[in-house]
Design a protein around this motif. Structure first.
Motif, PDB file in Angstrom:
ATOM      1  N   ASN A  10       0.862  -1.188   0.000  1.00 13.95           N
ATOM      2  CA  ASN A  10       0.000   0.000   0.000  1.00 13.95           C
ATOM      3  C   ASN A  10       0.898   1.237   0.000  1.00 13.95           C
ATOM      4  OD1 ASN A  10      -1.836   2.052   0.427  1.00 13.95           O
ATOM      5  ND2 ASN A  10      -2.962   0.975   2.045  1.00 13.95           N
ATOM      6  N   TYR A  11       1.403   1.594  -1.191  1.00 13.18           N
ATOM      7  CA  TYR A  11       2.411   2.645  -1.268  1.00 13.18           C
ATOM      8  C   TYR A  11       1.833   4.026  -1.008  1.00 13.18           C
ATOM      9  CZ  TYR A  11       5.279  -1.062  -3.191  1.00 13.18           C
ATOM     10  OH  TYR A  11       5.969  -2.228  -3.361  1.00 13.18           O
ATOM     11  N   ALA A  12       0.543   4.235  -1.307  1.00 13.20           N
ATOM     12  CA  ALA A  12      -0.057   5.553  -1.043  1.00 13.20           C
ATOM     13  C   ALA A  12      -0.030   5.850   0.451  1.00 13.20           C
ATOM     14  CB  ALA A  12      -1.488   5.589  -1.571  1.00 13.20           C
ATOM     15  N   GLU A  13      -0.478   4.878   1.273  1.00 12.67           N
ATOM     16  CA  GLU A  13      -0.493   5.084   2.722  1.00 12.67           C
ATOM     17  C   GLU A  13       0.935   5.125   3.273  1.00 12.67           C
ATOM     18  OE1 GLU A  13      -2.327   6.121   6.098  1.00 12.67           O
ATOM     19  OE2 GLU A  13      -3.274   5.793   4.144  1.00 12.67           O
ATOM     20  N   ALA A  14       1.813   4.300   2.694  1.00 13.24           N
ATOM     21  CA  ALA A  14       3.214   4.312   3.132  1.00 13.24           C
ATOM     22  C   ALA A  14       3.836   5.680   2.900  1.00 13.24           C
ATOM     23  CB  ALA A  14       4.000   3.238   2.368  1.00 13.24           C
ATOM     24  N   MET A  15       3.511   6.290   1.762  1.00 14.41           N
ATOM     25  CA  MET A  15       4.073   7.600   1.446  1.00 14.41           C
ATOM     26  C   MET A  15       3.547   8.663   2.401  1.00 14.41           C
ATOM     27  SD  MET A  15       4.300   9.357  -2.347  1.00 14.41           S
ATOM     28  CE  MET A  15       4.825   7.802  -3.058  1.00 14.41           C
ATOM     29  N   ARG A  16       2.247   8.587   2.722  1.00 12.75           N
ATOM     30  CA  ARG A  16       1.672   9.559   3.666  1.00 12.75           C
ATOM     31  C   ARG A  16       2.369   9.475   5.021  1.00 12.75           C
ATOM     32  NH1 ARG A  16      -3.220   7.619   1.533  1.00 12.75           N
ATOM     33  NH2 ARG A  16      -4.213   9.051   0.073  1.00 12.75           N
ATOM     34  N   LYS A  17       2.541   8.255   5.501  1.00 10.97           N
ATOM     35  CA  LYS A  17       3.172   8.069   6.811  1.00 10.97           C
ATOM     36  C   LYS A  17       4.626   8.551   6.796  1.00 10.97           C
ATOM     37  CE  LYS A  17      -0.320   6.143   8.949  1.00 10.97           C
ATOM     38  NZ  LYS A  17      -0.961   6.795  10.108  1.00 10.97           N
ATOM     39  N   ALA A  18       5.322   8.280   5.704  1.00  6.83           N
ATOM     40  CA  ALA A  18       6.719   8.710   5.614  1.00  6.83           C
ATOM     41  C   ALA A  18       6.820  10.232   5.620  1.00  6.83           C
ATOM     42  CB  ALA A  18       7.363   8.135   4.350  1.00  6.83           C
ATOM     43  N   PHE A  19       5.935  10.892   4.845  1.00 11.87           N
ATOM     44  CA  PHE A  19       5.937  12.356   4.830  1.00 11.87           C
ATOM     45  C   PHE A  19       5.586  12.915   6.204  1.00 11.87           C
ATOM     46  CE2 PHE A  19       5.283  12.343   0.058  1.00 11.87           C
ATOM     47  CZ  PHE A  19       6.500  12.946  -0.209  1.00 11.87           C
ATOM     48  N   GLU A  20       4.611  12.283   6.869  1.00 14.69           N
ATOM     49  CA  GLU A  20       4.203  12.747   8.198  1.00 14.69           C
ATOM     50  C   GLU A  20       5.369  12.632   9.187  1.00 14.69           C
ATOM     51  OE1 GLU A  20       0.877  11.723  11.674  1.00 14.69           O
ATOM     52  OE2 GLU A  20       0.757  10.749   9.703  1.00 14.69           O
ATOM     53  N   SER A  21       6.108  11.534   9.122  1.00 11.05           N
ATOM     54  CA  SER A  21       7.222  11.348  10.054  1.00 11.05           C
ATOM     55  C   SER A  21       8.352  12.336   9.769  1.00 11.05           C
ATOM     56  CB  SER A  21       7.742   9.905   9.985  1.00 11.05           C
ATOM     57  OG  SER A  21       8.292   9.620   8.709  1.00 11.05           O
ATOM     58  N   THR A  22       8.593  12.648   8.480  1.00 11.90           N
ATOM     59  CA  THR A  22       9.656  13.614   8.175  1.00 11.90           C
ATOM     60  C   THR A  22       9.336  14.976   8.755  1.00 11.90           C
ATOM     61  OG1 THR A  22       8.659  14.139   6.027  1.00 11.90           O
ATOM     62  CG2 THR A  22      10.378  12.459   6.056  1.00 11.90           C
ATOM     63  N   GLU A  23       8.065  15.380   8.702  1.00 10.95           N
ATOM     64  CA  GLU A  23       7.684  16.675   9.265  1.00 10.95           C
ATOM     65  C   GLU A  23       7.905  16.693  10.782  1.00 10.95           C
ATOM     66  OE1 GLU A  23       6.906  19.407   7.566  1.00 10.95           O
ATOM     67  OE2 GLU A  23       7.377  18.161   5.816  1.00 10.95           O
ATOM     68  N   ILE A  24       7.583  15.573  11.439  1.00 15.67           N
ATOM     69  CA  ILE A  24       7.786  15.494  12.898  1.00 15.67           C
ATOM     70  C   ILE A  24       9.266  15.596  13.231  1.00 15.67           C
ATOM     71  CG2 ILE A  24       7.572  13.989  14.918  1.00 15.67           C
ATOM     72  CD1 ILE A  24       5.027  12.839  13.602  1.00 15.67           C
ATOM     73  N   PHE A  25      10.105  14.839  12.507  1.00 14.25           N
ATOM     74  CA  PHE A  25      11.542  14.835  12.808  1.00 14.25           C
ATOM     75  C   PHE A  25      12.184  16.186  12.505  1.00 14.25           C
ATOM     76  CE2 PHE A  25      11.218  10.060  11.836  1.00 14.25           C
ATOM     77  CZ  PHE A  25      10.967   9.779  13.167  1.00 14.25           C
ATOM     78  N   LYS A  26      11.658  16.878  11.485  1.00  8.54           N
ATOM     79  CA  LYS A  26      12.175  18.222  11.207  1.00  8.54           C
ATOM     80  C   LYS A  26      11.845  19.172  12.351  1.00  8.54           C
ATOM     81  CE  LYS A  26      11.915  17.993   6.148  1.00  8.54           C
ATOM     82  NZ  LYS A  26      11.191  18.486   4.961  1.00  8.54           N
ATOM     83  N   GLU A  27      10.625  19.065  12.883  1.00  8.69           N
ATOM     84  CA  GLU A  27      10.187  19.958  13.954  1.00  8.69           C
ATOM     85  C   GLU A  27      11.048  19.798  15.205  1.00  8.69           C
ATOM     86  OE1 GLU A  27       6.100  19.236  14.716  1.00  8.69           O
ATOM     87  OE2 GLU A  27       5.427  19.876  12.725  1.00  8.69           O
ATOM     88  N   ILE A  28      11.427  18.560  15.510  1.00  9.54           N
ATOM     89  CA  ILE A  28      12.164  18.307  16.760  1.00  9.54           C
ATOM     90  C   ILE A  28      13.666  18.138  16.518  1.00  9.54           C
ATOM     91  CG2 ILE A  28      10.164  17.303  17.911  1.00  9.54           C
ATOM     92  CD1 ILE A  28      11.192  14.550  17.253  1.00  9.54           C
ATOM     93  N   ASP A  29      14.100  18.404  15.281  1.00  9.96           N
ATOM     94  CA  ASP A  29      15.525  18.398  14.948  1.00  9.96           C
ATOM     95  C   ASP A  29      16.167  17.038  15.230  1.00  9.96           C
ATOM     96  OD1 ASP A  29      17.754  19.616  13.894  1.00  9.96           O
ATOM     97  OD2 ASP A  29      18.491  20.318  15.830  1.00  9.96           O
ATOM     98  N   GLN A  30      15.502  15.973  14.796  1.00 10.32           N
ATOM     99  CA  GLN A  30      16.032  14.612  14.936  1.00 10.32           C
ATOM    100  C   GLN A  30      16.575  14.168  13.576  1.00 10.32           C
ATOM    101  OE1 GLN A  30      16.461  12.334  17.341  1.00 10.32           O
ATOM    102  NE2 GLN A  30      15.809  13.684  18.991  1.00 10.32           N
ATOM    103  N   ASN A  31      17.809  14.552  13.288  1.00 12.96           N
ATOM    104  CA  ASN A  31      18.363  14.329  11.958  1.00 12.96           C
ATOM    105  C   ASN A  31      18.611  12.853  11.644  1.00 12.96           C
ATOM    106  OD1 ASN A  31      18.372  17.036  11.228  1.00 12.96           O
ATOM    107  ND2 ASN A  31      20.352  17.407  12.184  1.00 12.96           N
ATOM    108  N   LEU A  32      18.963  12.065  12.648  1.00 20.16           N
ATOM    109  CA  LEU A  32      19.210  10.647  12.390  1.00 20.16           C
ATOM    110  C   LEU A  32      17.913   9.943  12.002  1.00 20.16           C
ATOM    111  CD1 LEU A  32      21.260   8.389  12.304  1.00 20.16           C
ATOM    112  CD2 LEU A  32      20.827   7.959  14.727  1.00 20.16           C
ATOM    113  N   GLN A  33      16.837  10.232  12.749  1.00 25.24           N
ATOM    114  CA  GLN A  33      15.544   9.646  12.404  1.00 25.24           C
ATOM    115  C   GLN A  33      15.057  10.168  11.052  1.00 25.24           C
ATOM    116  OE1 GLN A  33      14.528   7.254  14.033  1.00 25.24           O
ATOM    117  NE2 GLN A  33      15.455   7.423  16.042  1.00 25.24           N
ATOM    118  N   LEU A  34      15.370  11.422  10.745  1.00 28.10           N
ATOM    119  CA  LEU A  34      15.000  11.998   9.455  1.00 28.10           C
ATOM    120  C   LEU A  34      15.700  11.242   8.324  1.00 28.10           C
ATOM    121  CD1 LEU A  34      13.417  14.252   8.063  1.00 28.10           C
ATOM    122  CD2 LEU A  34      15.383  15.739   8.352  1.00 28.10           C
TER     123      LEU A  34
END
Length: 692
Positions: free
Chosen positions: A177-201
């Motif tokens: 299910n690549y559509a949902e996978a892509m949404r989740k990946a984009f959502e996680s990148t925004e979270i990691f950017k907000e909290i400055d977690q570069n390794l998780q990003l």
């Protein structure tokens, strides 16, 4: 020289070995003392330590000590219970006993729930989900990930919350299910950017690369792998860099650049070997084998694929075993050994039937199709090819609504960023005026104070104050100019990324349309691509413009029309286009609907105005009238509308969209059906230009 080096190392270990043995014995003795303690925490820690000590030495003793860790866990403190949970799950994982890890996790989860220990509950759900994932039970994995994310959200633990979202995307990606996978990946990148977690990003970018890789969007996959590689280097994570670099090599292999892909894999292999991760080492051997297979060096391919198979069997990585067997079958097929190829294929299929891995099943069916074709069994070859395409359709973004939603989300992010940029600019201007007022008041008060004391002091004090204020004002002005420049660059980057995302969506529609036999559905996909392309061009014209304040709409129109002609395969020698577009500046709120209106009308003329190869002309004019109203005129000298047809009363999607866009633009439209068809659209432009 090499042999001498080996001798020195050997002698060094001979000297060191007695000390290592003494230290190991002392460690075992101290652990045995712990299990005789009166403290439950120390007793259980001793049992766990002894299990770890004998893990590679005596599996029976290790199992006996490990079993005692489960006894009387209700007597343990919260911190010890958490540490033992992590250590025992890791122990099971290292032994590839993931089902046992799940059972132990459930035992800890029950105790944590009784204690109402939210943190331990969240951590246990996280560990259980990882164990379920390793045994391909994806639904159970998702259930525990969602529970873990709920608890981490309650704990305001943004790092682990983002990690759970990213892992959910990994599960959807594994399920196809690549559509949902892509949404989740984009959502996680925004979270990691907000909290400055570069390794998780970096991990999130790797996941986005994997999604695009399986969508065969190799350029985009390479982009995300390169991003991940840069972040790993920045974080000095050599292992992460090696994984991302290896994936870049895999993309090159898929693009038939076998020599370059092989070179990259061989460079990454030593670092991956040092990580001690057997599955990753096996994967790298597999990629090397595939590269040699592409180069038709079958003996080398056979060597590395068998190495990969050895590692994957040791780690019980079923999907990897299936891929290795399939690749070995490919070698046999190249050697014209069809019977051996069929045996390898059946062995691989037996494994894929037992796990939930759509990509592996898809590849196995394609392989069987090739084998049966080589054996002249057309019936079986066709059946497996048909099965392959069924699986292929199930693992693509076939839902048009999902794709349009992704485009809408990207558009919303851009509009929100523009609003925040304008708001920040207005606040800065207001703050500057307030500072000027305060500075003026300070000067006046200083003058009054100095006059009350003595005249000479007034002059010197005023001069010093003015110099100070001028310097401070200049510094603030320089700071504001720097921030404004940064925000303009950010806005250009947003336009660039939205344009890229829209192009990805257009490419996915193009790929999907190749599997459509229904001409009506294919036309719908073509029209959707045309609309997405018109929005993409707007963002492209904005980010390519050096001065964003003067992004001309005319440039966009002149780029859009030729692409529409190419999209509908129009013979330019028969249909002539005339454009008279004045240099106009439109806000983004006007540009999007206006661009889509032009797209709809021109597309309609190209499709219907000149049937059966009829020659004709299409003209488009756009100018600003004296009263400030913008006038858009699009006309053709084709066959026109049938008698009695009123466009506004039509219920086709194209006309409904056209009038909806006119309403969104707050415009008026006139349609004349004489000597062809002409559309006239009038509206007052919005005043909120970009970055004003």
């Amino acid at each position: 020289m090499s042999r001498n080096w080996q001798k020195h190392v050997f002698l060094f270990f001979l000297v060191l070995t007695p000390f290592l043995k003494n230290n190991a014995q002392e460690s075992a003795d101290s652990l045995l003392q712990l299990i005789n303690s009166k403290s439950a925490d120390e007793v259980h820690s001793g049992y766990m330590g002894l299990a770890e000590f004998y893990q590679r030495k005596d599996s029976t003793k290790a199992a006996d000590y490990l079993a005692k860790v489960d006894e009387d866990i209700e007597e343990l403190s919260d911190s010890t219970l958490h540490k033992l949970m992590v250590r025992k799950v890791v122990f099971y994982t290292q032994e590839y006993k993931n089902a046992e890890a799940v059972d132990f996790g459930k035992l800890i989860l029950k105790e944590a729930t009784e204690r109402k220990d939210t943190f331990l509950i969240a951590e246990t759900h996280k560990r259980i989900s990882a164990s379920y994932f390793r045994i391909y039970e994806y639904d159970s994995t998702l259930a525990h990930l969602k529970k873990a994310s709920t608890y981490y959200k309650q704990l305001k633990d943004r790092t682990n919350y983002g990690l759970m979202i990213m892992r959910e995307g990994g599960v959807y990606y594994a399920k196809g299910n690549y559509a949902e996978a892509m949404r989740k990946a984009f959502e996680s990148t925004e979270i990691f950017k907000e909290i400055d977690q570069n390794l998780q990003l970096a991990h999130a970018y790797m996941q986005l690369g994997n999604i695009h890789y399986f969508l065969q969007a190799y350029q985009k996959a390479s982009h995300y792998y390169a991003l991940a590689s840069d972040y790993y280097l920045m974080m000095k994570d050599s292992i992460g860099w090696a994984f991302s670099y290896s994936n870049l090599g895999l993309v090159k292999i898929e693009q038939d650049s076998f020599k370059l892909g092989l070179k990259i894999q061989l460079a990454a292999l030593p670092i991956i070997q040092k990580s001690g991760r057997e599955i990753s080492v096996g994967n790298t051997y597999h990629y090397i084998g595939i590269a040699y297979l592409g180069l038709n060096q079958l003996d080398s391919a056979d060597k590395y694929l068998k190495k990969s198979l050895k590692f994957n069997k040791r780690s019980n990585y079923l999907a990897g075993i299936a891929y290795d067997l399939k690749a070995l079958g490919e070698i046999a097929l190249n050697r014209k050994e069809t019977d051996s190829a069929l045996i390898f294929g059946k062995s691989a299929k037996a494994i894929t039937d037992s796990i939930d891995n759509l990509e592996a099943k898809k590849e196995i069916n394609l392989f069987f199709s090739k084998v049966y074709e080589a054996k002249n069994n057309s019936e079986q070859a066709y059946w497996h090819l048909k099965k392959y395409h069924e699986l292929l359709d199930s693992t693509t973004l076939s839902d048009e609504k999902d794709i349009e939603q992704l485009a809408f989300e990207q558009q919303s992010q851009l509009e929100r960023a523009q609003y925040e940029l304008n708001l920040s600019h207005q606040r800065e201007l207001l703050k500057e005026k307030e500072n000027q007022s305060q500075q003026f008041l300070i000067i006046i008060l200083s003058i009054i104070a100095v006059i009350s004391i003595f005249f000479t002091g007034l002059i010197s004090s005023t001069n010093r104050r003015n110099k100070y204020l001028n310097k401070e004002l200049q510094d603030k002005q320089d700071l504001l100019e720097s921030e404004l420049k940064t925000k303009k660059s950010l806005l250009k980057e947003i336009h660039h990324r939205v344009k890229n995302n829209l192009q990805i969506i257009s490419s996915m529609l193009s790929i999907q349309s190749q599997y459509i036999d229904d001409e009506r559905v294919e036309n719908i996909f073509r029209e959707s691509r045309s609309r997405i392309m018109s929005m993409s061009l707007i963002h492209e014209s904005l980010y390519k413009r050096e001065d964003l304040d003067n992004a001309l709409f005319s440039t966009y129109v002149k780029e859009l029309i030729p692409q529409l002609v190419e999209t509908y395969h129009v013979d330019e020698s028969k249909v002539h286009l005339y454009m008279k577009i004045n240099d106009l500046e439109l806000s983004l709120d006007d540009s999007i609907p206006c661009g889509l209106i032009i797209n709809e009308i021109i597309s309609n003329s190209l499709k219907h105005a000149f049937p059966n190869g009829k020659e004709g002309n299409i003209s488009i004019e756009m100018f600003k009238e004296d009263n400030g109203t913008i006038h858009l005129k699009i006309a053709d000298d084709g066959i026109g509308f049938p008698e009695g047809v009123v466009p506004k009363n039509q219920d086709t999607f194209g006309f409904l969209l056209l009038y909806s866009l006119v309403e969104q633009l707050e415009a008026e439209i006139e349609v004349h059906n004489k000597e062809g068809v002409s559309f006239h659209v009038f509206w007052k432009p919005k005043e909120d230009k970009l970055l004003d």
